[in-house]
Write a protein that holds these residues in place. Structure first.
Motif, PDB file in Angstrom:
ATOM      1  N   UNK A   1      -8.346 -16.851   5.539  1.00 12.17           N
ATOM      2  CA  UNK A   1      -7.506 -15.615   5.676  1.00 12.17           C
ATOM      3  C   UNK A   1      -6.630 -15.149   4.592  1.00 12.17           C
ATOM      4  N   UNK A   2      -6.735 -14.055   3.738  1.00 10.45           N
ATOM      5  CA  UNK A   2      -6.093 -13.754   2.832  1.00 10.45           C
ATOM      6  C   UNK A   2      -5.978 -12.165   2.614  1.00 10.45           C
ATOM      7  N   UNK A   3      -6.562 -11.616   3.678  1.00  5.83           N
ATOM      8  CA  UNK A   3      -6.692 -10.084   3.653  1.00  5.83           C
ATOM      9  C   UNK A   3      -6.613  -9.488   5.247  1.00  5.83           C
ATOM     10  N   UNK A   4      -6.355  -8.512   5.256  1.00  9.36           N
ATOM     11  CA  UNK A   4      -6.371  -7.776   6.561  1.00  9.36           C
ATOM     12  C   UNK A   4      -7.809  -7.322   7.098  1.00  9.36           C
ATOM     13  N   UNK A   5      -7.970  -7.535   8.171  1.00  3.78           N
ATOM     14  CA  UNK A   5      -9.434  -7.327   8.611  1.00  3.78           C
ATOM     15  C   UNK A   5      -9.708  -5.538   8.224  1.00  3.78           C
ATOM     16  N   UNK A   6     -11.035  -5.239   8.070  1.00  2.00           N
ATOM     17  CA  UNK A   6     -11.402  -4.081   7.823  1.00  2.00           C
ATOM     18  C   UNK A   6     -10.748  -2.912   8.882  1.00  2.00           C
ATOM     19  N   UNK A   7     -10.591  -1.897   8.283  1.00  2.00           N
ATOM     20  CA  UNK A   7      -9.851  -0.804   9.297  1.00  2.00           C
ATOM     21  C   UNK A   7      -8.250  -1.016   9.276  1.00  2.00           C
ATOM     22  N   UNK A   8      -7.810  -2.101   8.964  1.00  5.87           N
ATOM     23  CA  UNK A   8      -6.186  -2.172   8.814  1.00  5.87           C
ATOM     24  C   UNK A   8      -5.756  -2.237   7.472  1.00  5.87           C
ATOM     25  N   UNK A   9      -4.517  -1.634   7.312  1.00  3.25           N
ATOM     26  CA  UNK A   9      -3.961  -1.638   5.891  1.00  3.25           C
ATOM     27  C   UNK A   9      -2.342  -1.647   6.105  1.00  3.25           C
ATOM     28  N   UNK A  10      -1.733  -1.895   4.910  1.00  2.00           N
ATOM     29  CA  UNK A  10      -0.308  -1.794   5.015  1.00  2.00           C
ATOM     30  C   UNK A  10      -0.014  -0.319   4.697  1.00  2.00           C
ATOM     31  N   UNK A  11       0.728   0.337   5.696  1.00  2.00           N
ATOM     32  CA  UNK A  11       0.554   1.562   5.552  1.00  2.00           C
ATOM     33  C   UNK A  11       1.870   2.048   4.805  1.00  2.00           C
ATOM     34  N   UNK A  12       2.733   1.340   4.140  1.00  6.13           N
ATOM     35  CA  UNK A  12       3.853   1.730   3.425  1.00  6.13           C
ATOM     36  C   UNK A  12       3.482   1.514   1.847  1.00  6.13           C
ATOM     37  N   UNK A  13       2.188   0.898   1.692  1.00  2.90           N
ATOM     38  CA  UNK A  13       1.805   0.770   0.462  1.00  2.90           C
ATOM     39  C   UNK A  13       0.596   1.821  -0.081  1.00  2.90           C
ATOM     40  N   UNK A  14       0.074   2.469   1.138  1.00  9.02           N
ATOM     41  CA  UNK A  14      -0.849   3.524   0.562  1.00  9.02           C
ATOM     42  C   UNK A  14      -0.429   4.396  -0.449  1.00  9.02           C
ATOM     43  N   UNK A  15      -1.400   4.637  -1.267  1.00  9.00           N
ATOM     44  CA  UNK A  15      -1.324   5.728  -2.307  1.00  9.00           C
ATOM     45  C   UNK A  15      -0.278   5.329  -3.280  1.00  9.00           C
ATOM     46  N   UNK A  16       0.060   4.143  -3.277  1.00  7.17           N
ATOM     47  CA  UNK A  16       1.235   3.867  -4.373  1.00  7.17           C
ATOM     48  C   UNK A  16       0.525   3.147  -5.830  1.00  7.17           C
ATOM     49  N   UNK A  17      -0.508   2.638  -5.493  1.00  5.13           N
ATOM     50  CA  UNK A  17      -1.231   2.126  -6.979  1.00  5.13           C
ATOM     51  C   UNK A  17      -2.656   2.684  -6.735  1.00  5.13           C
ATOM     52  N   UNK A  18      -3.192   3.056  -7.635  1.00  4.78           N
ATOM     53  CA  UNK A  18      -4.519   3.742  -7.595  1.00  4.78           C
ATOM     54  C   UNK A  18      -5.663   2.683  -7.476  1.00  4.78           C
ATOM     55  N   UNK A  19      -6.497   2.880  -6.518  1.00 10.85           N
ATOM     56  CA  UNK A  19      -7.521   2.126  -6.247  1.00 10.85           C
ATOM     57  C   UNK A  19      -7.509   1.070  -5.173  1.00 10.85           C
ATOM     58  N   UNK A  20      -5.992   0.795  -4.707  1.00 12.98           N
ATOM     59  CA  UNK A  20      -5.960  -0.017  -3.593  1.00 12.98           C
ATOM     60  C   UNK A  20      -5.311   0.278  -2.521  1.00 12.98           C
ATOM     61  N   UNK A  21      -5.779   1.121  -1.624  1.00  6.20           N
ATOM     62  CA  UNK A  21      -4.901   1.917  -0.698  1.00  6.20           C
ATOM     63  C   UNK A  21      -4.396   1.032   0.457  1.00  6.20           C
ATOM     64  N   UNK A  22      -3.259   0.764   0.416  1.00  9.11           N
ATOM     65  CA  UNK A  22      -2.765  -0.348   1.606  1.00  9.11           C
ATOM     66  C   UNK A  22      -3.027  -1.531   1.334  1.00  9.11           C
ATOM     67  N   UNK A  23      -3.212  -2.205   0.237  1.00  2.00           N
ATOM     68  CA  UNK A  23      -4.051  -3.494   0.271  1.00  2.00           C
ATOM     69  C   UNK A  23      -2.878  -4.236  -0.139  1.00  2.00           C
ATOM     70  N   UNK A  24      -2.840  -5.644   0.585  1.00  2.00           N
ATOM     71  CA  UNK A  24      -1.768  -6.672   0.364  1.00  2.00           C
ATOM     72  C   UNK A  24      -1.577  -7.069  -1.032  1.00  2.00           C
ATOM     73  N   UNK A  25      -2.701  -7.060  -1.811  1.00  5.53           N
ATOM     74  CA  UNK A  25      -2.752  -7.430  -3.181  1.00  5.53           C
ATOM     75  C   UNK A  25      -1.879  -6.354  -3.957  1.00  5.53           C
TER      76      UNK A  25
END
Ligand code: HOC
Length: 359
Positions: free
Chosen positions: A178-202
Motif C-alpha cells: 500500500x503506497x498509493x490511494x486507490x483509483x478514484x481518490x486523490x489528495x484534493x489539496x494537491x491537485x493542479x499544483x504540479x503538472x502531470x500529478x493531479x492530487x497524487x501523494x508523490x
C-alpha cells in the motif's frame, strides 16, 4: 453506537468495517511500533494526585488556544485520507468537529479539498475554527500555492509537520504493497499544483534538506500563526520560540516516524520548561482517556489533539461516530477534572502529579 462506551471501543468495529489494508494504514506505526505502543502505555504509568473538598462545582471546559475559542482543550489532529474510512470523508469529520465547537487541524493529505472542508464546517457552526497541517516543501512556489488556498478557505493557523525528512517506514503498508490511494481518490489539496500529478501523494516532497531556513521562508509568506508539530527535543522548542513560531505540538507523528522515539507525554515536560511560557505547547499521541488529557495539561500542555480515535469514529458512524468519540472524551475530561478538584482546565497544574522520578 450506544454500546460503545470508550474511545477504545471504536477500534474493533472500525477494524471489522475497513479493508484490512486501510485498517493497517491507519492503525500502524513505524518499524516495530514501539513508539506507537509507548504513546499510550506512558500515560498509564503516570499517577494523578487529586485534591479534595475544593467546592469547584461542575467543571467548565471551554478554553482558548492561540486566541481561538475551543469548547474543550481537545482538538482534532491531522490524519490523512478520510475517504478510506468513510464515503463522507473529511466532510463528516469537519461537521462533527465544528458542531463540537473545537478546532479541526485539517490534513494537507485530505481527500476533500480544504475549501470544501471549511464549507462543511460552516454549515453547522457560525465561526468554526479550522487550522491546516502542512508539509514543508523545498519548492517555495508549491508551499505558497497551498498556503494561499488555505488562507482563502479561512484557515486560522498553519501546523507545520516538521518530523518528516522522509516518510516513516511502515512494514504493514509494505506487506500489503500500500503506497498509493486507490483509483478514484486523490489528495484534493494537491491537485493542479504540479503538472502531470493531479492530487497524487508523490507530489509531497519530503526531504532531508529541509531546515529552519524553510520555516523562515514560510514565516515570510504568511501572517497566519504557525505551529511546529513533531517537536520532542527541548532545544528545538527553544529554537522555534526564538524563530517567532507561535506554538508547538509535541508529537512523534502517532508513532509513525522514528520508531523508539520517546512517547509524546514523556517529551512534554522538558519542552514546556524550555519555552517557559513564551508560546503555547500542545500534545498529540496516545490520548485515549480524559485522564490522559488531564495528565498532559498538568505537564503544561495548553491542549491536546486526538488522531486515530477520530478515524475509528468516522469509520464506524461517519459524522455521528466522530461526534460520539468527542463526546466521550469531553465527558471523561469533565469527570476527571471534577475528581481532581479542578473547576476548569486552567486550574490543572503539575501539583496534580506526584514528585519523584517521572518515567
Ligand atoms: C501511502 C503514503 O503523515 C501518515 C502521513 C503520511 C502519508 C503518506 C502515505 O500516514 O503518517
Amino acid at each position: 453506537m450506544d454500546e460503545l462506551l470508550t474511545v477504545a471501543d471504536f477500534e474493533a468495529p472500525a477494524r471489522a468495517a475497513l479493508d484490512p489494508v486501510h485498517y493497517d494504514y491507519f492503525a500502524g506505526g513505524a518499524r516495530d511500533e514501539i513508539t506507537l505502543a509507548a504513546n499510550e502505555s506512558a500515560f498509564a504509568r503516570i499517577r494523578l494526585r487529586p485534591r479534595i473538598l475544593r467546592g469547584r462545582g461542575t467543571p467548565e471546559l471551554a478554553t482558548a488556544v492561540l486566541g481561538a475559542p475551543a469548547s474543550m482543550p481537545i482538538l482534532v489532529a491531522p490524519t490523512a485520507f478520510h475517504r478510506l474510512a468513510h464515503p463522507d470523508a473529511e466532510r463528516a469529520t469537519a461537521r462533527a468537529v465544528a458542531s463540537a465547537g473545537t478546532v479541526l487541524i485539517a490534513a494537507m493529505l485530505s481527500t476533500v479539498a480544504i475549501e470544501d472542508i471549511a464549507a462543511e464546517a460552516r454549515k453547522v457552526a457560525v465561526d468554526p475554527v479550522l487550522w491546516f497541517q502542512l508539509y514543508l516543501q523545498r519548492d517555495l512556489g508549491f508551499t505558497e500555492a497551498v498556503v494561499r488556498r488555505a488562507e482563502s478557505a479561512g484557515v486560522r493557523a498553519l501546523v507545520v509537520t516538521a518530523d518528516s525528512p522522509a516518510l516513516g517506514h511502515h512494514e504493514r503498508n509494505d506487506r500489503h504493497g500500500f503506497h498509493d490511494l486507490p483509483a478514484g481518490m486523490r489528495c484534493e489539496n494537491l491537485r493542479e499544483l504540479r503538472a502531470g500529478e493531479p492530487g497524487h501523494v508523490r507530489q509531497v516532497d519530503l526531504s532531508p534538506e529541509l531546515s529552519w531556513r524553510h520555516v523562515e521562508r514560510l514565516r515570510s509568506l504568511t501572517d497566519l500563526p504557525i505551529l511546529l508539530k513533531g517537536v520532542l527535543h527541548p532545544e528545538d522548542a527553544r529554537i522555534a520560540a526564538d524563530a517567532g513560531i507561535d506554538g508547538i505540538v509535541v508529537s512523534n507523528h502517532g508513532g509513525r516516524q522514528l520508531d523508539t522515539a520517546m512517547a509524546s507525554i514523556e517529551a512534554l515536560p522538558d519542552v514546556v520548561d524550555a519555552v517557559a511560557g513564551r508560546l503555547p505547547v500542545l500534545l498529540d499521541g496516545g490520548i485515549r482517556r480524559g485522564t490522559d488529557v488531564v495528565k498532559a495539561l498538568a505537564y503544561g500542555a495548553a491542549a491536546v489533539a486526538v488522531g486515530r480515535p477520530v478515524v475509528w469514529g468516522l469509520t464506524v458512524g461517519g459524522e455521528a461516530g466522530v461526534t460520539r468519540v468527542l463526546e466521550i472524551l469531553r465527558d471523561e475530561l469533565a469527570h476527571t477534572l471534577m475528581l481532581c478538584g479542578c473547576g476548569s482546565p486552567a486550574e490543572v497544574s503539575r501539583d496534580l502529579l506526584p514528585a519523584g522520578p517521572r518515567w
